[in-house]
Write an enzyme that holds these catalytic residues in place. Structure first.
Site, PDB file in Angstrom:
ATOM      1  N   GLY A  14     -49.179 -16.840 -63.566  1.00  0.00           N
ATOM      2  CA  GLY A  14     -48.370 -15.953 -64.399  1.00  0.00           C
ATOM      3  C   GLY A  14     -47.683 -14.892 -63.569  1.00  0.00           C
ATOM      4  O   GLY A  14     -47.496 -13.756 -64.004  1.00  0.00           O
ATOM      5  N   ALA A  15     -47.260 -15.281 -62.369  1.00  0.00           N
ATOM      6  CA  ALA A  15     -46.802 -14.302 -61.376  1.00  0.00           C
ATOM      7  C   ALA A  15     -45.304 -14.084 -61.348  1.00  0.00           C
ATOM      8  O   ALA A  15     -44.815 -13.283 -60.557  1.00  0.00           O
ATOM      9  CB  ALA A  15     -47.268 -14.726 -59.982  1.00  0.00           C
ATOM     10  N   ARG A  17     -43.401 -12.745 -63.596  1.00  0.00           N
ATOM     11  CA  ARG A  17     -42.927 -11.573 -64.337  1.00  0.00           C
ATOM     12  C   ARG A  17     -44.116 -10.680 -64.723  1.00  0.00           C
ATOM     13  O   ARG A  17     -45.273 -11.041 -64.530  1.00  0.00           O
ATOM     14  CB  ARG A  17     -42.196 -12.012 -65.615  1.00  0.00           C
ATOM     15  CG  ARG A  17     -43.091 -12.784 -66.569  1.00  0.00           C
ATOM     16  CD  ARG A  17     -42.381 -13.169 -67.845  1.00  0.00           C
ATOM     17  NE  ARG A  17     -41.419 -14.243 -67.612  1.00  0.00           N
ATOM     18  CZ  ARG A  17     -41.737 -15.530 -67.578  1.00  0.00           C
ATOM     19  NH1 ARG A  17     -42.990 -15.906 -67.746  1.00  0.00           N
ATOM     20  NH2 ARG A  17     -40.827 -16.446 -67.373  1.00  0.00           N
ATOM     21  N   VAL A  67     -51.334 -24.097 -66.494  1.00  0.00           N
ATOM     22  CA  VAL A  67     -52.705 -23.984 -66.008  1.00  0.00           C
ATOM     23  C   VAL A  67     -53.721 -24.601 -66.957  1.00  0.00           C
ATOM     24  O   VAL A  67     -54.861 -24.895 -66.553  1.00  0.00           O
ATOM     25  CB  VAL A  67     -53.083 -22.517 -65.718  1.00  0.00           C
ATOM     26  CG1 VAL A  67     -52.233 -21.953 -64.581  1.00  0.00           C
ATOM     27  CG2 VAL A  67     -52.988 -21.652 -66.970  1.00  0.00           C
ATOM     28  N   SER A 145     -59.024  -8.450 -71.067  1.00  0.00           N
ATOM     29  CA  SER A 145     -58.322  -7.470 -71.894  1.00  0.00           C
ATOM     30  C   SER A 145     -59.354  -6.602 -72.592  1.00  0.00           C
ATOM     31  O   SER A 145     -60.481  -7.054 -72.851  1.00  0.00           O
ATOM     32  CB  SER A 145     -57.455  -8.170 -72.945  1.00  0.00           C
ATOM     33  OG  SER A 145     -56.974  -7.253 -73.910  1.00  0.00           O
ATOM     34  N   TYR A 158     -56.868 -14.501 -79.229  1.00  0.00           N
ATOM     35  CA  TYR A 158     -56.678 -13.801 -77.962  1.00  0.00           C
ATOM     36  C   TYR A 158     -57.955 -13.060 -77.551  1.00  0.00           C
ATOM     37  O   TYR A 158     -58.389 -13.133 -76.397  1.00  0.00           O
ATOM     38  CB  TYR A 158     -55.508 -12.828 -78.086  1.00  0.00           C
ATOM     39  CG  TYR A 158     -55.088 -12.188 -76.791  1.00  0.00           C
ATOM     40  CD1 TYR A 158     -54.347 -12.892 -75.847  1.00  0.00           C
ATOM     41  CD2 TYR A 158     -55.419 -10.867 -76.507  1.00  0.00           C
ATOM     42  CE1 TYR A 158     -53.953 -12.308 -74.656  1.00  0.00           C
ATOM     43  CE2 TYR A 158     -55.023 -10.270 -75.318  1.00  0.00           C
ATOM     44  CZ  TYR A 158     -54.293 -10.985 -74.393  1.00  0.00           C
ATOM     45  OH  TYR A 158     -53.918 -10.407 -73.218  1.00  0.00           O
ATOM     46  N   ALA A 160     -61.034 -13.708 -78.460  1.00  0.00           N
ATOM     47  CA  ALA A 160     -62.057 -14.682 -78.089  1.00  0.00           C
ATOM     48  C   ALA A 160     -61.802 -15.244 -76.692  1.00  0.00           C
ATOM     49  O   ALA A 160     -62.732 -15.416 -75.894  1.00  0.00           O
ATOM     50  CB  ALA A 160     -62.093 -15.813 -79.113  1.00  0.00           C
ATOM     51  N   ILE A 191     -50.435  -1.842 -71.852  1.00  0.00           N
ATOM     52  CA  ILE A 191     -49.643  -1.775 -70.629  1.00  0.00           C
ATOM     53  C   ILE A 191     -48.175  -1.997 -70.990  1.00  0.00           C
ATOM     54  O   ILE A 191     -47.836  -2.930 -71.719  1.00  0.00           O
ATOM     55  CB  ILE A 191     -50.090  -2.840 -69.604  1.00  0.00           C
ATOM     56  CG1 ILE A 191     -51.587  -2.712 -69.320  1.00  0.00           C
ATOM     57  CG2 ILE A 191     -49.275  -2.712 -68.321  1.00  0.00           C
ATOM     58  CD1 ILE A 191     -52.014  -1.383 -68.715  1.00  0.00           C
TER      59      ILE A 191
END
Length: 250
Positions: A14-15, A17, A67, A145, A158, A160, A191
């Site tokens: 996930g790099a 952005r 992934v 998170s 999300y 879980a 964020i």
């Protein structure tokens, strides 16, 4: 703070952005070569990798990968090991959301988020497991998170998935500790990214008022915590979850 990652290779999912790109910038600024892994379009991913190379003078390459696909992620990891001569750092940042109240959440919504966020993290660790064991060294940092710690209405899938990342982190840390490999997680709160910037001013104000520090975090705040966990200075820390949330989940 600056760390020394010269002659090391970081694989970051996930790099292309957001938080992932900020992590890539931080590690590249400290000398790390960067394998940019993302499911975005080839043009966007290649542009992100090129920007890192141009800005920091490190070796970079883009690899398009889902992934959650076990075989595709293995092919990608194997190719990166050949292209870069090895991997020293793995940052599992790739993630998606499909937010809905459970009443309206479909099984497809649930499965998609678990597949990318949790199974994707497992896949990448699994495919680098033997590589790190043979090296008797390595750093793995998983992005969880705060909602994986607290839960959140409308984010059952999300939350879980991110709670699962915490359990996966601690299990992997126990398995790999004897081989000099540390496995930790960060748990970001609110964020400010392109995704959150799309929210209305009213919603953003509600978020910030719920944070003790009364402000949202920056991607750089998460990147700084991850850089520390990838560095030699964190060599005696493993199985830890560091919240980067301005006190939100205290």
């Amino acid at each position: 703070m600056s760390y020394n990652f010269e002659n090391k290779t970081a694989l970051i999912t996930g790099a292309a952005r957001g938080i992932g790109f900020s992590v890539a910038e931080k590690l590249a600024s400290c000398g790390a070569n960067i394998a940019v892994v993302d499911y975005c379009g080839d043009e966007d991913g290649t542009a992100s990798a090129a920007k890192l190379a141009e800005s920091y003078g490190v070796k970079t390459a883009f690899y398009r990968c889902d992934v959650s696909d076990f075989e595709k992620s293995k092919e990608t990891v194997d190719k990166i090991i050949v292209d870069f001569g090895g991997v020293d750092i793995l940052v599992n940042n790739a993630g998606i959301v499909r937010d809905k109240l459970m009443l309206k959440m479909s099984d497809a919504d649930f499965d998609a988020v678990i597949s990318v966020n949790l199974k994707g993290t497992f896949n990448m660790i699994k495919h680098l497991y033997t590589h790190f064991m043979k090296k008797r060294a390595g750093r793995i940092v998983n992005v969880s998170s705060v909602v994986g710690l607290t839960g959140n209405a409308g984010q059952a899938n999300y939350s879980a998935s991110k709670a699962g990342v915490v359990g996966l982190t601690k299990s992997a840390a126990k398995e790999l500790a004897g081989r000099g490999v540390t496995v930790n997680a960060v748990a970001p709160g609110y964020i400010m990214t392109d995704m959150t910037n799309a929210l209305s001013d009213k919603v953003k104000e509600q978020f910030t008022q719920s944070i003790p520090m009364k402000k949202g975090g920056r991607p750089e705040d998460v990147a700084n915590a991850i850089a520390f966990l990838c560095s030699d200075e964190s060599s005696y820390i493993t199985g830890e979850v560091i919240r980067v949330d301005g006190g939100l989940a205290m």
